[in-house]
Design a protein around this motif. Structure first.
Motif, PDB file in Angstrom:
ATOM      1  N   GLU A 220      -8.905  51.548 -42.150  1.00 10.25           N
ATOM      2  CA  GLU A 220     -10.372  52.425 -41.920  1.00 10.25           C
ATOM      3  C   GLU A 220      -9.733  54.084 -41.653  1.00 10.25           C
ATOM      4  O   GLU A 220     -10.356  54.230 -42.459  1.00 10.25           O
ATOM      5  CB  GLU A 220     -11.094  52.264 -40.558  1.00 10.25           C
ATOM      6  N   ASP A 221      -7.998  54.097 -41.512  1.00  7.43           N
ATOM      7  CA  ASP A 221      -8.277  55.497 -41.394  1.00  7.43           C
ATOM      8  C   ASP A 221      -6.999  55.602 -42.739  1.00  7.43           C
ATOM      9  O   ASP A 221      -6.914  56.531 -43.145  1.00  7.43           O
ATOM     10  CB  ASP A 221      -7.133  55.675 -40.747  1.00  7.43           C
TER      11      ASP A 221
ATOM     12  N   ASP B  94       1.808  35.277 -49.051  1.00  5.99           N
ATOM     13  CA  ASP B  94       2.645  35.856 -48.779  1.00  5.99           C
ATOM     14  C   ASP B  94       1.673  36.974 -48.160  1.00  5.99           C
ATOM     15  O   ASP B  94       0.600  37.579 -48.610  1.00  5.99           O
ATOM     16  CB  ASP B  94       3.782  36.199 -49.859  1.00  5.99           C
ATOM     17  N   LEU B  95       2.049  37.804 -47.453  1.00 10.56           N
ATOM     18  CA  LEU B  95       1.543  38.728 -46.907  1.00 10.56           C
ATOM     19  C   LEU B  95       1.985  40.390 -47.065  1.00 10.56           C
ATOM     20  O   LEU B  95       3.686  40.574 -46.336  1.00 10.56           O
ATOM     21  CB  LEU B  95       1.376  38.906 -45.930  1.00 10.56           C
ATOM     22  N   TRP B  96       1.863  41.130 -47.829  1.00  5.76           N
ATOM     23  CA  TRP B  96       2.622  42.818 -48.132  1.00  5.76           C
ATOM     24  C   TRP B  96       1.716  43.811 -47.034  1.00  5.76           C
ATOM     25  O   TRP B  96       0.439  43.878 -47.079  1.00  5.76           O
ATOM     26  CB  TRP B  96       3.100  43.192 -49.380  1.00  5.76           C
ATOM     27  N   ALA B  97       2.102  44.720 -46.982  1.00  8.77           N
ATOM     28  CA  ALA B  97       1.442  46.118 -45.984  1.00  8.77           C
ATOM     29  C   ALA B  97       1.812  46.880 -46.517  1.00  8.77           C
ATOM     30  O   ALA B  97       4.046  47.083 -46.997  1.00  8.77           O
ATOM     31  CB  ALA B  97       1.475  45.696 -44.917  1.00  8.77           C
ATOM     32  N   TYR B  98       1.691  48.189 -47.424  1.00 12.87           N
ATOM     33  CA  TYR B  98       1.721  49.008 -47.990  1.00 12.87           C
ATOM     34  C   TYR B  98       1.205  50.331 -47.326  1.00 12.87           C
ATOM     35  O   TYR B  98       0.158  50.478 -46.624  1.00 12.87           O
ATOM     36  CB  TYR B  98       1.545  49.633 -49.154  1.00 12.87           C
ATOM     37  N   ASP B  99       2.892  51.238 -46.809  1.00  9.91           N
ATOM     38  CA  ASP B  99       2.400  52.600 -46.223  1.00  9.91           C
ATOM     39  C   ASP B  99       1.786  53.331 -47.496  1.00  9.91           C
ATOM     40  O   ASP B  99       2.648  54.330 -47.719  1.00  9.91           O
ATOM     41  CB  ASP B  99       3.140  53.498 -45.175  1.00  9.91           C
ATOM     42  N   VAL B 100       0.469  54.361 -47.466  1.00 12.42           N
ATOM     43  CA  VAL B 100      -0.043  55.399 -48.604  1.00 12.42           C
ATOM     44  C   VAL B 100       1.414  56.594 -47.861  1.00 12.42           C
ATOM     45  O   VAL B 100       1.567  56.448 -49.251  1.00 12.42           O
ATOM     46  CB  VAL B 100      -1.779  55.691 -48.224  1.00 12.42           C
ATOM     47  N   GLU B 101       1.346  57.040 -47.024  1.00 11.25           N
ATOM     48  CA  GLU B 101       1.937  57.610 -46.974  1.00 11.25           C
ATOM     49  C   GLU B 101       3.278  58.279 -47.009  1.00 11.25           C
ATOM     50  O   GLU B 101       3.834  59.340 -47.742  1.00 11.25           O
ATOM     51  CB  GLU B 101       1.912  59.393 -45.150  1.00 11.25           C
TER      52      GLU B 101
ATOM     53  N   CYS C  62      -8.341  49.060 -54.444  1.00 10.08           N
ATOM     54  CA  CYS C  62      -8.337  49.189 -53.319  1.00 10.08           C
ATOM     55  C   CYS C  62      -8.585  51.031 -53.383  1.00 10.08           C
ATOM     56  O   CYS C  62      -7.934  52.034 -53.939  1.00 10.08           O
ATOM     57  CB  CYS C  62      -7.142  48.585 -52.336  1.00 10.08           C
ATOM     58  N   ALA C  63     -10.264  51.388 -52.854  1.00  7.42           N
ATOM     59  CA  ALA C  63     -10.256  52.339 -52.146  1.00  7.42           C
ATOM     60  C   ALA C  63      -9.540  53.254 -51.737  1.00  7.42           C
ATOM     61  O   ALA C  63     -10.084  52.497 -49.971  1.00  7.42           O
ATOM     62  CB  ALA C  63     -11.961  53.245 -52.793  1.00  7.42           C
ATOM     63  N   VAL C  64      -9.055  54.296 -51.822  1.00  7.78           N
ATOM     64  CA  VAL C  64      -8.324  55.011 -49.952  1.00  7.78           C
ATOM     65  C   VAL C  64      -9.432  56.061 -50.131  1.00  7.78           C
ATOM     66  O   VAL C  64      -8.714  56.769 -51.590  1.00  7.78           O
ATOM     67  CB  VAL C  64      -6.776  54.848 -49.969  1.00  7.78           C
TER      68      VAL C  64
ATOM     69  N   PHE D 223     -10.555  44.849 -43.943  1.00  9.02           N
ATOM     70  CA  PHE D 223      -9.905  44.960 -43.048  1.00  9.02           C
ATOM     71  C   PHE D 223     -11.079  45.569 -42.051  1.00  9.02           C
ATOM     72  O   PHE D 223     -12.118  47.242 -42.133  1.00  9.02           O
ATOM     73  CB  PHE D 223      -8.779  45.622 -43.342  1.00  9.02           C
ATOM     74  N   VAL D 224     -11.387  44.594 -40.338  1.00 10.23           N
ATOM     75  CA  VAL D 224     -12.292  45.851 -39.778  1.00 10.23           C
ATOM     76  C   VAL D 224     -11.537  46.142 -38.188  1.00 10.23           C
ATOM     77  O   VAL D 224     -11.173  44.883 -37.713  1.00 10.23           O
ATOM     78  CB  VAL D 224     -13.505  45.570 -39.970  1.00 10.23           C
ATOM     79  N   ASN D 225     -11.853  47.145 -38.117  1.00  8.74           N
ATOM     80  CA  ASN D 225     -10.570  47.113 -36.769  1.00  8.74           C
ATOM     81  C   ASN D 225      -9.213  47.271 -36.734  1.00  8.74           C
ATOM     82  O   ASN D 225      -8.811  48.212 -37.733  1.00  8.74           O
ATOM     83  CB  ASN D 225     -11.278  46.885 -35.413  1.00  8.74           C
ATOM     84  N   LYS D 226      -8.435  45.882 -36.082  1.00  9.24           N
ATOM     85  CA  LYS D 226      -7.421  45.884 -36.747  1.00  9.24           C
ATOM     86  C   LYS D 226      -7.849  44.410 -37.132  1.00  9.24           C
ATOM     87  O   LYS D 226      -5.832  44.646 -37.608  1.00  9.24           O
ATOM     88  CB  LYS D 226      -6.326  46.140 -35.097  1.00  9.24           C
ATOM     89  N   TYR D 227      -8.381  44.431 -37.687  1.00  6.89           N
ATOM     90  CA  TYR D 227      -8.190  42.806 -37.752  1.00  6.89           C
ATOM     91  C   TYR D 227      -8.499  42.832 -40.148  1.00  6.89           C
ATOM     92  O   TYR D 227      -9.197  43.456 -40.504  1.00  6.89           O
ATOM     93  CB  TYR D 227      -9.606  41.958 -37.748  1.00  6.89           C
ATOM     94  N   LEU D 228      -7.080  42.094 -40.297  1.00  7.18           N
ATOM     95  CA  LEU D 228      -7.630  41.350 -41.603  1.00  7.18           C
ATOM     96  C   LEU D 228      -8.018  40.559 -41.732  1.00  7.18           C
ATOM     97  O   LEU D 228      -7.497  39.317 -41.177  1.00  7.18           O
ATOM     98  CB  LEU D 228      -5.964  41.674 -42.407  1.00  7.18           C
ATOM     99  N   ILE D 229      -9.482  40.394 -42.677  1.00 12.94           N
ATOM    100  CA  ILE D 229     -10.190  38.853 -42.872  1.00 12.94           C
ATOM    101  C   ILE D 229      -9.967  38.813 -44.425  1.00 12.94           C
ATOM    102  O   ILE D 229     -10.421  39.216 -45.175  1.00 12.94           O
ATOM    103  CB  ILE D 229     -11.075  39.234 -42.322  1.00 12.94           C
ATOM    104  N   VAL D 230      -9.569  37.310 -44.368  1.00 12.07           N
ATOM    105  CA  VAL D 230      -9.199  36.711 -46.053  1.00 12.07           C
ATOM    106  C   VAL D 230     -10.179  35.402 -45.772  1.00 12.07           C
ATOM    107  O   VAL D 230     -10.002  34.938 -44.778  1.00 12.07           O
ATOM    108  CB  VAL D 230      -8.363  36.486 -45.734  1.00 12.07           C
TER     109      VAL D 230
END
Length: 640
Positions: A395-396, A414-421, A342-344, A445-452
Motif C-alpha cells: 500500500e505504501d 516461488d516468491l520474490w520481493a522487489y524493493d522499488v527504491e 503492477c501500478a506503483v 496486497f492488503v495491510n501486511k498480507y499478500l493474498i493469492v
C-alpha cells in the motif's frame, strides 16, 4: 289461286273464342322459332292446296281431253278441217300442261326442300329446346349454387365472427399467458436469486493465531452476458465496475463492464479510438491495471489470434466516458504477452512474459512523462524468466511481490520481493504451507498480507485462497476451495479479480455465458475487531432506554422526550415519567404510552431531574439514566 288459310281473328281472343293468351316476349328465341315454323306450315299448306288444285285441274283437263278425243272421233271430219287449228290448240295445251307439270315438279321439289328445312328447323328447335332445358337446369343449379353461396357466406361470416371472437380470446389468453410467463420468469429469477442468496456461506478461519471471516455470496447477473474466453483480463474499476477485456472469444466483444451496484452487464460500449476512425482491436495475453481509479491501462498482448504480433502501443480506457486512447511512449515498450504488470503511484511496472522467448526483464512506464525505461536491478538475485505470474505492490508503494508462473518447463510457486527504491530482488525464506505451483492466478496486497487466489497448474484449476503474513513471512491457507462448483471453465481463462480484500469471480453457465458473480469477502482480523466494536456499540445503543437531550425549557415548564429500544418498542405497554426537584422530592408526573410530556407549574431558574421507566407487556421493566434540565429565568415582574 286457291283461297289461303285465314289468320286468327284479331283481338284479345282466338278464332275459337277462347280466353286471352298470356303475353310473351316477341324477341324470345322460342317465339321467333314458333313464328317461323307457323309461316312455313302455312306456306306448306298453301302449296299443298295449290298442288291439289292443280292435280284436280289436271284430272279435269284429262277428262276434257278424253271428251275432246271423243268429240274428235265424232268430229273427225271436222277435226280434219280444223286440224291446223286443233294442232295449234293441242300443242298450246300440251305446252301448258308441260309447264304446269314442270311447275308441279318444282313445287314438289320446293315442298321437299321446305320439308327438309322444316326438319332441320325442327331439329334446331329441338336442339335449342334441349339447350334451353340444359340452360334452365344450369340456371337452377346456378341459383342453387348462389343460394348455397349466400348460405355459406352467412355461415362464413358467422364463423368469421366466432373466429374473430376466438382470436380475441386467444389474444387475451396469450397476453395472460405472457403475463403469467413473465410473472413466472420473474418468480423464477427471484427464486434463483433467493437460492443464490441462500447459498451464502460464512467461514471462520484461524490464521496466524487470529480469526479470519470469509463470506461467500452468489449473485445472478443481468443484461447480455459476455462469453467465456481464454487469455483475457478481469479488472476492478473505481469500486463500482469490473472490466472484462479481450481474450480468445468466439464473438468479437472487446470490452464488457459489470456494474456491481445493479449486477448488470453492459456490452454496448464505445470501441472507437479517440482521434481516429479505427476500432480498438481485441488483445489476448495482455495486462490490464487500474490507475487513478477510473482509468484502465492495457499493455502488450497479441492483437490477432494465432499470429505472433505484439503491439508496442498501450491503450487507456477512460471509465467515465468508455472511450479508448492509444498512446505512444518514448523508449521501447513491452512487446510481449502473458506478462505481469503492477501500478506503483504514477508508474506502471512490467515484469517477464513471453515474446519469442520467455523474459525476466523489468520495465517501468512513467505515465506523466510518457516514457518507457528498462530497470537494471542491483545485486545478482533475479527471478527466472516466466509467464502468467502475479505482481502486487504494497500500500505504501515501496515493495512489489511476485508469485508463481510458468518457466517453460514447470509451474512455479516461488516468491520474490522487489524493493522499488533500492531496485533489488529478494527471494525471502518463508514458513508455513505455501500455495501449490500455479499460473494464471490473481493476487493483492492488503495491510501486511499478500493474498493469492485461484490459478491453474496445467492439470487442474485451483479455487483456494492463501495468505502470506509479510511480517512473519509465513503462509496460511484460509480457503481450500472445497464446495466451489466448477463448470466447463476455459483452461486459461481469468475469472477473478481483487477489489481490496474482496475476491470477485464470474462464472460461466452451460452455454459459456458469464451470468453469475461470486463474491468472497475476506474480513481481516483488524477489520473483524473494528466491526465487532462497532456492532457492540450499536447493540448497546439499540438496547438503551434514554431521555433525549433536546428538552424544551420554559420559565415554568419543561417538555421532555425519550426514546425506547428499537428492538423492544412493540413490547412496551406504557411509560412512567418520574421527576425530582432540588430538595430531593421524587414524584410521578405522567404514565401512558407516549414518548413526550410537558411538565408545568415549575419554578423558574430551577433544576429538575427526570427518569423514565418502560414497562413491557410481560411485566418486566427497564429504567433510563437520569438527566437534569433547568427552567429559564422569568421575565415577568412580580405584582406589587
Amino acid at each position: 289461286m286457291p283461297p289461303k288459310v285465314g289468320k286468327g281473328v284479331k283481338g284479345g281472343k282466338d278464332a275459337k273464342g277462347g280466353k286471352k293468351k298470356k303475353d310473351v316476349d316477341p324477341s324470345a328465341p322460342e317465339v321467333i322459332y314458333a313464328k317461323a315454323a307457323t309461316k312455313i306450315n302455312q306456306e306448306k299448306q298453301n302449296l299443298a292446296v295449290e298442288l291439289a288444285f292443280n292435280k284436280d285441274k289436271l284430272v279435269n283437263e284429262q277428262i276434257y281431253v278424253h271428251q275432246l278425243e271423243g268429240e274428235m272421233f265424232s268430229l273427225k271430219d271436222r277435226l280434219a278441217k280444223t286440224t291446223n287449228d286443233s294442232d295449234d290448240i293441242l300443242t298450246h295445251k300440251q305446252r301448258e300442261i308441260k309447264l304446269k307439270m314442270e311447275r308441279v315438279l318444282r313445287l314438289e321439289s320446293q315442298v321437299r326442300e321446305i320439308t327438309s328445312e322444316l326438319g332441320d328447323a325442327n331439329a334446331e328447335v329441338q336442339k335449342l329446346f334441349d339447350e334451353q332445358v340444359q340452360n334452365r337446369e344450369k340456371l337452377e343449379d346456378a341459383i342453387q349454387l348462389l343460394v348455397d353461396k349466400n348460405m355459406l357466406e352467412d355461415v362464413v361470416r358467422q364463423q368469421d365472427a366466432v373466429i374473430a371472437k376466438q382470436e380475441e380470446d386467444i389474444v387475451r389468453q396469450v397476453e395472460l399467458l405472457e403475463e403469467r410467463d413473465a410473472t413466472i420468469e420473474d418468480h423464477l429469477v427471484t427464486i434463483e436469486e433467493l437460492q443464490l442468496k441462500s447459498s451464502t456461506v460464512s467461514k471462520l478461519r484461524i490464521a496466524f493465531g487470529d480469526p479470519w471471516l470469509l463470506t461467500r455470496t452468489r449473485h445472478r447477473l443481468r443484461g447480455e452476458a459476455p462469453f467465456d474466453r481464454d487469455d483475457n483480463t478481469l479488472t476492478c474499476l473505481g469500486g463500482k465496475h469490473v472490466a472484462l477485456y479481450g481474450g480468445n472469444v468466439k464473438q468479437d466483444a472487446a470490452l464488457s463492464l459489470l456494474n456491481l451496484e445493479t449486477n448488470a452487464w453492459s456490452t454496448e460500449l464505445q470501441e472507437a479510438v479517440v482521434g481516429t476512425s479505427e476500432v480498438m482491436k481485441v488483445r489476448s495475453g495482455h495486462s490490464a491495471n487500474t490507475m487513478s481509479k477510473n482509468k484502465l491501462l492495457v499493455i502488450g498482448g497479441s492483437q490477432t489470434m494465432g499470429r505472433d504480433k505484439f503491439p508496442n502501443q498501450f491503450a487507456i480506457l477512460q471509465a467515465d466516458t468508455n472511450r479508448w486512447t492509444l498512446m505512444d511512449a518514448k523508449g521501447t515498450g513491452p512487446a510481449r504477452q502473458h506478462h505481469a504488470a503492477c501500478a506503483v503511484r504514477e508508474k506502471m511496472f512490467v515484469f517477464g512474459g513471453q515474446s519469442h522467448a520467455l523474459l525476466n526483464d523489468l520495465l517501468v512506464l512513467d505515465v506523466e512523462l510518457m516514457k518507457w525505461a528498462t530497470v537494471t536491478p542491483n545485486g545478482v538475485s533475479v527471478p527466472t524468466p516466466r509467464r502468467s505470474h502475479s505482481l502486487s505492490s504494497t500500500e505504501d508503494g515501496r515493495k512489489m511481490w511476485m508469485f508463481g508462473g510458468f518457466d517453460g518447463q514447470q509451474v512455479l510457486n516461488d516468491l520474490w520481493a522487489y524493493d522499488v527504491e533500492r531496485r533489488t530482488w529478494v527471494m525471502p525464506i518463508v514458513t508455513g504451507m505455501p500455495p501449490p505451483p500455479r499460473e494464471m492466478h490473481v493476487s493483492t496486497f492488503v495491510n501486511k498480507y499478500l493474498i493469492v487466489a485461484g490459478g491453474i497448474d496445467g492439470a487442474r484449476r485451483y479455487n483456494d485462497i492463501f495468505v502470506l503474513n509479510t511480517e512473519r513471512m509465513e503462509w496460511e491457507v484460509i480457503d481450500n476451495g472445497e464446495g466451489v462448483e466448477i463448470l466447463s471453465w476455459k483452461p486459461r481463462g481469468v475469472y477473478s479479480a481483487f477489489q481490496g480484500s474482496r475476491l470477485l469471480s464470474v462464472k460461466p453457465n452451460r452455454d459459456e455465458a458469464l451470468d453469475e458473480l461470486e463474491i468472497t469477502d475476506i474480513q481481516l482480523p483488524e477489520s473483524l475487531e473494528e466491526l465487532w466494536q462497532q456492532r457492540a456499540a450499536k447493540s448497546e445503543d439499540l438496547e438503551k432506554l434514554e431521555i433525549r437531550d433536546d428538552a424544551q425549557t420554559f420559565p415554568n415548564a419543561i417538555e421532555v422526550s425519550w426514546k425506547a429500544p428499537p428492538k423492544l418498542v412493540d413490547r412496551v405497554d406504557r411509560f412512567k415519567l418520574m421527576m425530582a426537584n432540588n430538595t430531593g422530592v421524587v414524584k410521578e408526573v405522567c404514565q401512558g404510552k407516549y414518548d413526550r410530556f410537558r411538565v408545568t407549574g415549575l419554578r423558574a431558574n430551577t433544576e429538575y431531574v427526570f427518569c423514565v421507566k418502560a414497562i413491557y407487556d410481560d411485566g418486566t421493566h427497564v429504567w433510563s439514566e437520569s438527566k437534569g434540565f433547568k427552567t429559564r429565568f422569568s421575565t415577568t415582574l412580580p405584582a406589587r
